[in-house]
Scaffold this motif. Structure first.
Motif, PDB file in Angstrom:
ATOM      1  N   TRP A 118       0.959  -1.001  -0.089  1.00 47.55           N
ATOM      2  CA  TRP A 118       0.082   0.043  -0.183  1.00 47.55           C
ATOM      3  C   TRP A 118       1.046   1.142  -0.009  1.00 47.55           C
ATOM      4  CZ3 TRP A 118      -5.035  -0.160  -0.873  1.00 47.55           C
ATOM      5  CH2 TRP A 118      -5.634  -1.123  -0.643  1.00 47.55           C
ATOM      6  N   TYR A 119       0.598   2.151  -0.817  1.00 46.25           N
ATOM      7  CA  TYR A 119       1.481   3.537  -0.877  1.00 46.25           C
ATOM      8  C   TYR A 119       0.270   4.506  -1.145  1.00 46.25           C
ATOM      9  CZ  TYR A 119       0.859   1.426  -5.712  1.00 46.25           C
ATOM     10  OH  TYR A 119       0.221   1.147  -6.535  1.00 46.25           O
ATOM     11  N   VAL A 120       0.851   5.794  -1.212  1.00 45.92           N
ATOM     12  CA  VAL A 120      -0.044   6.966  -1.144  1.00 45.92           C
ATOM     13  C   VAL A 120      -1.112   6.940  -2.276  1.00 45.92           C
ATOM     14  CG1 VAL A 120      -0.357   9.509  -1.363  1.00 45.92           C
ATOM     15  CG2 VAL A 120       1.458   8.384   0.288  1.00 45.92           C
ATOM     16  N   GLU A 121      -0.543   6.533  -3.469  1.00 45.15           N
ATOM     17  CA  GLU A 121      -1.354   6.694  -4.525  1.00 45.15           C
ATOM     18  C   GLU A 121      -2.475   5.715  -4.613  1.00 45.15           C
ATOM     19  OE1 GLU A 121       2.629   8.189  -5.435  1.00 45.15           O
ATOM     20  OE2 GLU A 121       1.822   6.190  -4.606  1.00 45.15           O
ATOM     21  N   ARG A 122      -2.283   4.465  -4.100  1.00 46.70           N
ATOM     22  CA  ARG A 122      -3.287   3.499  -3.960  1.00 46.70           C
ATOM     23  C   ARG A 122      -4.305   3.626  -2.936  1.00 46.70           C
ATOM     24  NH1 ARG A 122      -1.879  -2.920  -2.776  1.00 46.70           N
ATOM     25  NH2 ARG A 122      -3.903  -3.420  -3.284  1.00 46.70           N
ATOM     26  N   ILE A 123      -3.829   4.173  -1.692  1.00 53.35           N
ATOM     27  CA  ILE A 123      -4.657   4.388  -0.654  1.00 53.35           C
ATOM     28  C   ILE A 123      -5.512   5.687  -1.184  1.00 53.35           C
ATOM     29  CG2 ILE A 123      -4.859   5.136   1.353  1.00 53.35           C
ATOM     30  CD1 ILE A 123      -2.212   3.629   2.201  1.00 53.35           C
ATOM     31  N   THR A 124      -5.097   6.574  -1.819  1.00 54.34           N
ATOM     32  CA  THR A 124      -6.043   7.720  -2.218  1.00 54.34           C
ATOM     33  C   THR A 124      -6.971   7.284  -3.226  1.00 54.34           C
ATOM     34  OG1 THR A 124      -4.124   9.235  -2.001  1.00 54.34           O
ATOM     35  CG2 THR A 124      -5.905   9.854  -3.139  1.00 54.34           C
ATOM     36  N   SER A 125      -6.734   6.535  -4.207  1.00 56.60           N
ATOM     37  CA  SER A 125      -7.732   5.701  -5.102  1.00 56.60           C
ATOM     38  C   SER A 125      -8.715   5.103  -4.228  1.00 56.60           C
ATOM     39  CB  SER A 125      -7.011   4.958  -6.112  1.00 56.60           C
ATOM     40  OG  SER A 125      -6.196   5.845  -6.931  1.00 56.60           O
ATOM     41  N   PHE A 126      -8.283   4.340  -3.311  1.00 57.80           N
ATOM     42  CA  PHE A 126      -9.422   3.407  -2.721  1.00 57.80           C
ATOM     43  C   PHE A 126     -10.056   4.245  -1.722  1.00 57.80           C
ATOM     44  CE2 PHE A 126     -10.271   1.360   1.341  1.00 57.80           C
ATOM     45  CZ  PHE A 126     -10.954   0.099   0.841  1.00 57.80           C
ATOM     46  N   LEU A 127      -9.441   5.426  -1.018  1.00 57.62           N
ATOM     47  CA  LEU A 127     -10.555   6.105  -0.401  1.00 57.62           C
ATOM     48  C   LEU A 127     -11.565   6.891  -1.059  1.00 57.62           C
ATOM     49  CD1 LEU A 127      -7.972   7.689   2.317  1.00 57.62           C
ATOM     50  CD2 LEU A 127      -9.808   5.891   2.622  1.00 57.62           C
ATOM     51  N   CYS A 149      -3.448  17.234  -4.155  1.00 62.11           N
ATOM     52  CA  CYS A 149      -4.536  16.453  -3.572  1.00 62.11           C
ATOM     53  C   CYS A 149      -4.268  16.406  -2.187  1.00 62.11           C
ATOM     54  CB  CYS A 149      -4.047  14.819  -4.163  1.00 62.11           C
ATOM     55  SG  CYS A 149      -5.494  13.854  -3.408  1.00 62.11           S
ATOM     56  N   PRO A 150      -5.226  17.079  -1.467  1.00 62.69           N
ATOM     57  CA  PRO A 150      -5.007  17.199   0.072  1.00 62.69           C
ATOM     58  C   PRO A 150      -5.229  16.148   0.820  1.00 62.69           C
ATOM     59  CG  PRO A 150      -6.861  18.755  -1.075  1.00 62.69           C
ATOM     60  CD  PRO A 150      -6.201  17.644  -2.120  1.00 62.69           C
ATOM     61  N   SER A 151      -5.872  15.203   0.397  1.00 63.53           N
ATOM     62  CA  SER A 151      -5.642  13.599   0.948  1.00 63.53           C
ATOM     63  C   SER A 151      -4.344  13.136   0.575  1.00 63.53           C
ATOM     64  CB  SER A 151      -6.933  12.704   0.283  1.00 63.53           C
ATOM     65  OG  SER A 151      -6.853  12.296  -0.792  1.00 63.53           O
ATOM     66  N   LEU A 159      -2.021  14.698   3.148  1.00 61.20           N
ATOM     67  CA  LEU A 159      -2.159  14.317   4.395  1.00 61.20           C
ATOM     68  C   LEU A 159      -1.589  12.927   4.862  1.00 61.20           C
ATOM     69  CD1 LEU A 159      -3.566  14.822   7.303  1.00 61.20           C
ATOM     70  CD2 LEU A 159      -5.514  13.841   6.419  1.00 61.20           C
ATOM     71  N   LEU A 160      -1.925  11.876   3.853  1.00 62.19           N
ATOM     72  CA  LEU A 160      -1.441  10.746   3.870  1.00 62.19           C
ATOM     73  C   LEU A 160       0.072  10.591   4.211  1.00 62.19           C
ATOM     74  CD1 LEU A 160      -3.691   8.770   1.721  1.00 62.19           C
ATOM     75  CD2 LEU A 160      -3.551   8.453   4.102  1.00 62.19           C
ATOM     76  N   HIS A 161       0.882  11.285   3.192  1.00 61.22           N
ATOM     77  CA  HIS A 161       2.198  11.259   3.041  1.00 61.22           C
ATOM     78  C   HIS A 161       2.576  11.994   4.605  1.00 61.22           C
ATOM     79  CE1 HIS A 161       6.328  12.396   1.989  1.00 61.22           C
ATOM     80  NE2 HIS A 161       6.137  11.395   1.135  1.00 61.22           N
ATOM     81  N   GLY A 198       3.161   9.615   7.271  1.00 65.47           N
ATOM     82  CA  GLY A 198       4.231   8.523   7.138  1.00 65.47           C
ATOM     83  C   GLY A 198       4.117   7.535   6.085  1.00 65.47           C
ATOM     84  N   ILE A 199       2.917   7.601   5.269  1.00 66.92           N
ATOM     85  CA  ILE A 199       2.903   6.611   4.292  1.00 66.92           C
ATOM     86  C   ILE A 199       3.804   6.985   3.070  1.00 66.92           C
ATOM     87  CG2 ILE A 199       1.412   5.433   2.778  1.00 66.92           C
ATOM     88  CD1 ILE A 199      -0.815   5.992   4.777  1.00 66.92           C
ATOM     89  N   PRO A 200       4.563   6.052   2.597  1.00 67.78           N
ATOM     90  CA  PRO A 200       5.590   6.595   1.299  1.00 67.78           C
ATOM     91  C   PRO A 200       4.792   6.446   0.123  1.00 67.78           C
ATOM     92  CG  PRO A 200       6.147   4.379   1.994  1.00 67.78           C
ATOM     93  CD  PRO A 200       5.025   4.769   3.027  1.00 67.78           C
ATOM     94  N   SER A 201       5.177   7.416  -0.823  1.00 67.82           N
ATOM     95  CA  SER A 201       4.713   7.377  -2.214  1.00 67.82           C
ATOM     96  C   SER A 201       5.356   6.059  -2.995  1.00 67.82           C
ATOM     97  CB  SER A 201       4.776   8.537  -3.082  1.00 67.82           C
ATOM     98  OG  SER A 201       6.468   8.755  -3.220  1.00 67.82           O
ATOM     99  N   LEU A 202       4.699   5.790  -4.269  1.00 67.94           N
ATOM    100  CA  LEU A 202       5.251   4.648  -5.063  1.00 67.94           C
ATOM    101  C   LEU A 202       6.832   4.973  -5.335  1.00 67.94           C
ATOM    102  CD1 LEU A 202       4.471   1.789  -6.176  1.00 67.94           C
ATOM    103  CD2 LEU A 202       3.809   3.048  -7.981  1.00 67.94           C
ATOM    104  N   LEU A 203       6.993   6.284  -5.780  1.00 68.87           N
ATOM    105  CA  LEU A 203       8.182   6.549  -6.183  1.00 68.87           C
ATOM    106  C   LEU A 203       9.368   6.457  -4.891  1.00 68.87           C
ATOM    107  CD1 LEU A 203      10.213   7.977  -8.212  1.00 68.87           C
ATOM    108  CD2 LEU A 203       9.568  10.164  -7.256  1.00 68.87           C
ATOM    109  N   GLU A 204       9.030   6.732  -3.935  1.00 69.30           N
ATOM    110  CA  GLU A 204       9.754   6.685  -2.775  1.00 69.30           C
ATOM    111  C   GLU A 204      10.147   5.248  -2.429  1.00 69.30           C
ATOM    112  OE1 GLU A 204       8.649  10.544   0.277  1.00 69.30           O
ATOM    113  OE2 GLU A 204       7.426   8.642   0.389  1.00 69.30           O
ATOM    114  N   LYS A 205       9.143   4.238  -2.493  1.00 74.42           N
ATOM    115  CA  LYS A 205       9.170   2.928  -2.645  1.00 74.42           C
ATOM    116  C   LYS A 205      10.305   2.365  -3.613  1.00 74.42           C
ATOM    117  CE  LYS A 205       5.175   1.174  -0.226  1.00 74.42           C
ATOM    118  NZ  LYS A 205       5.616   0.329   0.622  1.00 74.42           N
TER     119      LYS A 205
END
Length: 83
Positions: free
Chosen positions: A11-20, A60-62, A65-67, A70-77
């Motif tokens: 799970w990463y920021v982009e995926r969690i944002t789409s899920f939410l 994208c405000p959400s 906030l997720l970043h 402490g949730i990393p983005s896909l690029l950071e992973k």
């Protein structure tokens, strides 16, 4: 023809944002239909507006906030895996 498939191993920021966004739209439509309260559809419209806002501006405000939580983005992973 190219087919885009997101990585689902973590799970990463982009995926969690789409899920939410999907969850909020689905849940507010179900509540709006079940309770017959049109107020829930305004929330659905707000989520749709924010998705379009992100597509146009890139903000994208959400995700911000997720970043910060402490949730990393896909690029950071990917950058961590290459080291």
């Amino acid at each position: 023809m190219a087919i885009y498939r997101a990585k689902t191993s973590s799970w990463y920021v982009e995926r969690i944002t789409s899920f939410l966004a999907g969850f909020f739209v689905f849940f507010s439509v179900v509540l709006g239909l079940y309770t017959e309260n049109k107020g829930f559809f305004y929330f659905t419209a707000f989520v749709g507006f924010m998705l379009m806002f992100f597509a146009i501006t890139g903000l994208c405000p959400s995700s911000i906030l997720l970043h910060k939580l402490g949730i990393p983005s896909l690029l950071e992973k990917y950058c961590k895996e290459e080291k």
